[in-house]
Design a protein around this motif. Structure first.
Motif, PDB file in Angstrom:
ATOM      1  N   GLN A  13     -13.320  20.110  24.547  1.00 50.51           N
ATOM      2  CA  GLN A  13     -12.828  19.349  25.937  1.00 50.51           C
ATOM      3  C   GLN A  13     -14.648  17.885  25.746  1.00 50.51           C
ATOM      4  OE1 GLN A  13     -12.918  21.195  29.521  1.00 50.51           O
ATOM      5  NE2 GLN A  13     -11.139  22.203  28.944  1.00 50.51           N
ATOM      6  N   PRO A  14     -14.071  16.694  26.637  1.00 56.93           N
ATOM      7  CA  PRO A  14     -14.890  15.804  27.114  1.00 56.93           C
ATOM      8  C   PRO A  14     -16.695  17.050  27.548  1.00 56.93           C
ATOM      9  CG  PRO A  14     -13.057  15.088  27.542  1.00 56.93           C
ATOM     10  CD  PRO A  14     -12.735  16.723  27.168  1.00 56.93           C
ATOM     11  N   GLY A  15     -17.000  16.173  27.366  1.00 53.82           N
ATOM     12  CA  GLY A  15     -18.384  16.264  27.567  1.00 53.82           C
ATOM     13  C   GLY A  15     -18.760  17.856  27.140  1.00 53.82           C
ATOM     14  N   GLY A  16     -17.907  18.412  25.889  1.00 54.06           N
ATOM     15  CA  GLY A  16     -18.509  19.594  25.066  1.00 54.06           C
ATOM     16  C   GLY A  16     -18.730  18.844  23.827  1.00 54.06           C
ATOM     17  N   SER A  17     -19.388  20.223  23.584  1.00 54.72           N
ATOM     18  CA  SER A  17     -20.649  20.088  21.954  1.00 54.72           C
ATOM     19  C   SER A  17     -19.913  20.542  20.608  1.00 54.72           C
ATOM     20  CB  SER A  17     -21.927  20.642  22.177  1.00 54.72           C
ATOM     21  OG  SER A  17     -22.888  20.509  23.606  1.00 54.72           O
ATOM     22  N   LEU A  18     -20.503  20.231  19.566  1.00 55.59           N
ATOM     23  CA  LEU A  18     -19.966  20.898  18.251  1.00 55.59           C
ATOM     24  C   LEU A  18     -21.102  20.705  17.214  1.00 55.59           C
ATOM     25  CD1 LEU A  18     -16.198  19.693  17.893  1.00 55.59           C
ATOM     26  CD2 LEU A  18     -17.456  22.116  18.055  1.00 55.59           C
ATOM     27  N   ARG A  19     -21.378  21.588  16.670  1.00 60.44           N
ATOM     28  CA  ARG A  19     -22.339  21.284  15.737  1.00 60.44           C
ATOM     29  C   ARG A  19     -22.116  21.426  13.753  1.00 60.44           C
ATOM     30  NH1 ARG A  19     -26.995  25.411  12.745  1.00 60.44           N
ATOM     31  NH2 ARG A  19     -28.521  23.866  12.619  1.00 60.44           N
ATOM     32  N   LEU A  20     -22.205  20.379  13.353  1.00 58.60           N
ATOM     33  CA  LEU A  20     -21.664  19.943  12.133  1.00 58.60           C
ATOM     34  C   LEU A  20     -22.477  20.442  10.616  1.00 58.60           C
ATOM     35  CD1 LEU A  20     -19.328  16.812  12.451  1.00 58.60           C
ATOM     36  CD2 LEU A  20     -18.746  18.783  13.881  1.00 58.60           C
ATOM     37  N   SER A  21     -22.002  20.890   9.929  1.00 54.54           N
ATOM     38  CA  SER A  21     -22.579  20.946   8.666  1.00 54.54           C
ATOM     39  C   SER A  21     -22.558  20.375   7.668  1.00 54.54           C
ATOM     40  CB  SER A  21     -22.567  22.091   8.425  1.00 54.54           C
ATOM     41  OG  SER A  21     -23.083  22.964   9.811  1.00 54.54           O
ATOM     42  N   CYS A  22     -23.150  20.542   6.538  1.00 57.30           N
ATOM     43  CA  CYS A  22     -22.481  19.561   5.252  1.00 57.30           C
ATOM     44  C   CYS A  22     -23.355  20.490   4.271  1.00 57.30           C
ATOM     45  CB  CYS A  22     -22.986  18.295   5.444  1.00 57.30           C
ATOM     46  SG  CYS A  22     -22.447  17.445   4.114  1.00 57.30           S
ATOM     47  N   VAL A  23     -22.915  20.873   3.307  1.00 63.38           N
ATOM     48  CA  VAL A  23     -23.698  21.376   2.637  1.00 63.38           C
ATOM     49  C   VAL A  23     -23.959  20.318   0.920  1.00 63.38           C
ATOM     50  CG1 VAL A  23     -23.939  23.662   0.536  1.00 63.38           C
ATOM     51  CG2 VAL A  23     -23.515  24.033   3.346  1.00 63.38           C
ATOM     52  N   VAL A  24     -24.552  20.207   0.669  1.00 64.20           N
ATOM     53  CA  VAL A  24     -25.011  19.245  -0.721  1.00 64.20           C
ATOM     54  C   VAL A  24     -25.389  20.676  -2.499  1.00 64.20           C
ATOM     55  CG1 VAL A  24     -25.483  17.728  -1.377  1.00 64.20           C
ATOM     56  CG2 VAL A  24     -25.331  18.105   0.709  1.00 64.20           C
ATOM     57  N   SER A  25     -24.405  20.518  -3.090  1.00 67.31           N
ATOM     58  CA  SER A  25     -24.552  21.452  -4.350  1.00 67.31           C
ATOM     59  C   SER A  25     -24.782  19.711  -5.306  1.00 67.31           C
ATOM     60  CB  SER A  25     -23.499  21.869  -4.291  1.00 67.31           C
ATOM     61  OG  SER A  25     -22.258  21.393  -4.183  1.00 67.31           O
ATOM     62  N   GLY A  26     -25.149  20.547  -6.864  1.00 66.11           N
ATOM     63  CA  GLY A  26     -25.298  19.936  -7.516  1.00 66.11           C
ATOM     64  C   GLY A  26     -26.297  18.898  -7.336  1.00 66.11           C
ATOM     65  N   THR A  27     -27.065  18.639  -6.896  1.00 65.35           N
ATOM     66  CA  THR A  27     -28.235  17.435  -6.525  1.00 65.35           C
ATOM     67  C   THR A  27     -29.767  18.300  -6.295  1.00 65.35           C
ATOM     68  OG1 THR A  27     -29.215  15.419  -6.991  1.00 65.35           O
ATOM     69  CG2 THR A  27     -27.520  16.560  -4.694  1.00 65.35           C
ATOM     70  N   THR A  28     -30.761  17.562  -6.056  1.00 65.61           N
ATOM     71  CA  THR A  28     -32.135  17.766  -5.852  1.00 65.61           C
ATOM     72  C   THR A  28     -31.866  17.042  -4.243  1.00 65.61           C
ATOM     73  OG1 THR A  28     -33.087  17.706  -7.844  1.00 65.61           O
ATOM     74  CG2 THR A  28     -34.166  18.031  -5.505  1.00 65.61           C
ATOM     75  N   PHE A  29     -31.437  18.577  -3.411  1.00 61.76           N
ATOM     76  CA  PHE A  29     -31.244  17.854  -1.771  1.00 61.76           C
ATOM     77  C   PHE A  29     -32.310  17.072  -0.801  1.00 61.76           C
ATOM     78  CE2 PHE A  29     -29.303  17.725   1.812  1.00 61.76           C
ATOM     79  CZ  PHE A  29     -29.839  18.105   2.794  1.00 61.76           C
ATOM     80  N   SER A  30     -33.587  17.222  -1.455  1.00 61.27           N
ATOM     81  CA  SER A  30     -35.008  17.589  -1.094  1.00 61.27           C
ATOM     82  C   SER A  30     -34.993  16.182  -1.052  1.00 61.27           C
ATOM     83  CB  SER A  30     -35.766  18.131  -0.932  1.00 61.27           C
ATOM     84  OG  SER A  30     -36.136  18.068  -2.469  1.00 61.27           O
ATOM     85  N   ILE A  31     -34.894  15.431  -2.163  1.00 65.72           N
ATOM     86  CA  ILE A  31     -35.142  13.692  -2.118  1.00 65.72           C
ATOM     87  C   ILE A  31     -33.475  12.895  -2.135  1.00 65.72           C
ATOM     88  CG2 ILE A  31     -36.273  14.485  -4.388  1.00 65.72           C
ATOM     89  CD1 ILE A  31     -33.896  13.171  -6.312  1.00 65.72           C
ATOM     90  N   LEU A  32     -32.897  13.617  -1.061  1.00 64.74           N
ATOM     91  CA  LEU A  32     -31.693  12.293  -0.554  1.00 64.74           C
ATOM     92  C   LEU A  32     -31.487  12.155   0.729  1.00 64.74           C
ATOM     93  CD1 LEU A  32     -28.978  14.273  -2.284  1.00 64.74           C
ATOM     94  CD2 LEU A  32     -30.255  12.328  -3.368  1.00 64.74           C
ATOM     95  N   HIS A  33     -31.579  10.791   0.883  1.00 67.53           N
ATOM     96  CA  HIS A  33     -31.651  10.584   2.322  1.00 67.53           C
ATOM     97  C   HIS A  33     -30.076   9.978   2.714  1.00 67.53           C
ATOM     98  CE1 HIS A  33     -34.896   8.204   2.140  1.00 67.53           C
ATOM     99  NE2 HIS A  33     -34.604   7.225   1.411  1.00 67.53           N
ATOM    100  N   MET A  34     -29.288  11.393   3.988  1.00 68.40           N
ATOM    101  CA  MET A  34     -28.175  11.454   4.056  1.00 68.40           C
ATOM    102  C   MET A  34     -27.429  10.938   5.465  1.00 68.40           C
ATOM    103  SD  MET A  34     -27.458  14.142   1.808  1.00 68.40           S
ATOM    104  CE  MET A  34     -25.958  14.527   2.383  1.00 68.40           C
ATOM    105  N   ALA A  35     -26.357  10.897   5.665  1.00 69.42           N
ATOM    106  CA  ALA A  35     -25.478  10.289   6.788  1.00 69.42           C
ATOM    107  C   ALA A  35     -24.823  11.012   6.834  1.00 69.42           C
ATOM    108  CB  ALA A  35     -25.831   8.716   5.856  1.00 69.42           C
ATOM    109  N   TRP A  36     -24.248  10.637   8.185  1.00 72.90           N
ATOM    110  CA  TRP A  36     -22.923  11.218   8.938  1.00 72.90           C
ATOM    111  C   TRP A  36     -21.670  10.214   8.892  1.00 72.90           C
ATOM    112  CZ3 TRP A  36     -20.369  15.808   8.449  1.00 72.90           C
ATOM    113  CH2 TRP A  36     -21.617  17.164   8.490  1.00 72.90           C
TER     114      TRP A  36
END
Length: 115
Positions: A13-36
């Motif tokens: 509903q309007p005013g509510g909350s959600l938490r999205l997740s994105c799992v990354v594989s196949g590379t070294t995640f820690s060195i990446l800039h990421m975006a939604w």
């Protein structure tokens, strides 16, 4: 190759909350800039980004409502979405980089904000 798997969307509903997740594989995640990205009707638009050293940035439309974060131990980037509005409805994708998508899109996760 790099794979992106988004999850966490749903109907809220309007005013509510959600938490999205994105799992990354196949590379070294820690060195990446990421975006939604948010896709309402046209092509996906970047709404939040986070650098490899944990510096966030936001589009004005979500500033103060959304929070991007990352957990390098889980190869995951998150988007905490609060005070959701109907115009936040759409498919949300993550991707590598801060200046535009770098790798193939994942399947995305649908967010619907409606009463």
């Amino acid at each position: 190759q790099v794979q992106l798997v988004e999850s966490g969307g749903g109907l809220v509903q309007p005013g509510g909350s959600l938490r999205l997740s994105c799992v990354v594989s196949g590379t070294t995640f820690s060195i990446l800039h990421m975006a939604w990205y948010h896709q309402a009707s046209k092509r996906p638009e970047l709404v939040a980004g986070i650098t490899s050293d944990n510096s966030p940035r936001y589009m004005d439309s979500v500033k103060g409502r959304f929070t991007i974060s990352r957990d390098n131990s889980k190869n995951t980037v998150y988007l905490q979405m609060n005070s959701l509005k109907p115009e936040d409805t759409g498919v949300y994708y993550c991707n590598v980089g801060l200046e535009g998508p770098v790798v193939s899109w994942g399947q995305g996760t649908q967010v619907t904000v409606s009463s």
